[in-house]
Motif scaffolding. Structure first.
Motif, short mmCIF file in Angstrom:
data_model
loop_
_atom_site.label_atom_id
_atom_site.label_comp_id
_atom_site.label_asym_id
_atom_site.label_seq_id
_atom_site.Cartn_x
_atom_site.Cartn_y
_atom_site.Cartn_z
N GLU A 6 -73.65 28.79 -43.69
CA GLU A 6 -74.86 28.58 -44.48
C GLU A 6 -74.56 27.67 -45.67
OE1 GLU A 6 -74.89 33.03 -43.24
OE2 GLU A 6 -73.46 31.56 -44.01
N ARG A 38 -81.32 38.83 -45.69
CA ARG A 38 -80.84 38.77 -47.06
C ARG A 38 -80.41 40.16 -47.52
NH1 ARG A 38 -86.58 37.41 -50.14
NH2 ARG A 38 -87.55 39.47 -49.89
N ARG A 45 -79.19 45.22 -45.99
CA ARG A 45 -79.55 43.91 -45.49
C ARG A 45 -80.94 43.99 -44.86
NH1 ARG A 45 -74.89 40.50 -42.63
NH2 ARG A 45 -73.98 41.25 -44.58
N VAL A 93 -78.07 37.46 -51.41
CA VAL A 93 -77.24 36.64 -50.54
C VAL A 93 -78.01 36.50 -49.22
CG1 VAL A 93 -75.05 36.40 -49.32
CG2 VAL A 93 -75.11 37.41 -51.62
N TYR A 94 -78.16 35.26 -48.78
CA TYR A 94 -78.91 34.98 -47.56
C TYR A 94 -77.93 34.66 -46.43
CZ TYR A 94 -83.38 35.02 -49.92
OH TYR A 94 -84.50 35.41 -50.61
N TYR A 95 -78.14 35.32 -45.30
CA TYR A 95 -77.29 35.16 -44.14
C TYR A 95 -78.09 34.63 -42.96
CZ TYR A 95 -74.29 38.48 -46.65
OH TYR A 95 -73.51 39.13 -47.59
N TRP A 114 -72.70 36.11 -37.27
CA TRP A 114 -73.17 36.02 -38.65
C TRP A 114 -72.37 34.99 -39.43
CZ3 TRP A 114 -77.18 38.91 -40.68
CH2 TRP A 114 -77.68 39.93 -39.85
N GLY A 117 -72.83 33.80 -45.63
CA GLY A 117 -73.89 33.93 -46.60
C GLY A 117 -73.85 32.88 -47.69
#
Length: 124
Positions: A6, A38, A45, A93-95, A114, A117
């Motif tokens: 990301e 997120r 999450r 935190v965006y994953y 995944w 992040g």
């Protein structure tokens, strides 16, 4: 085996915009449904948005619908999350995540791959 990276996170004022990118490698990107999740400090999450392998179908959490847009470019092996009208509660935190097959799911456990992040911080 798919690797996801990301980018695009940062600090933005409330009402601002950010565009997150997630670059995939090591697999056939067009065969994966993709999702954005997120996680804020002290919280679980949560699902944000998802898109089918073709890009024809998308789904959003109620909290972001109308403000966020998920899209993908299979030629570039990349999925995007355009975030507009950001609010302090979007801080997290965006994953990005990938799952084999055409369908998306909102449950994180359905995704097998995944990224690490990217931090998004929205100041008031």
């Amino acid at each position: 085996q798919v690797q996801l990276v990301e980018s695009g996170g940062g600090l933005v004022q409330a009402g601002g915009s950010l565009r997150l990118s997630c670059a995939a490698s090591g697999g056939t990107f067009s065969s994966y449904a993709m999702g954005w999740f997120r996680q804020a400090p002290g919280k679980e999450r949560e699902f944000v948005a998802a898109i089918t392998w073709s890009g024809r179908s998308t789904y959003y959490a109620a909290s972001v619908k109308g403000r966020f847009t998920i899209s993908r470019d299979n030629a570039k092996n990349t999925v995007y999350l355009q975030m507009n009208s950001l609010k302090p509660e979007d801080t997290a935190v965006y994953y990005c995540a990938a799952r084999g097959g055409s369908s998306w799911y909102t449950n994180p456990s359905e995704y097998g791959y995944w990224g690490l992040g990217t931090q998004v911080t929205v100041s008031s």
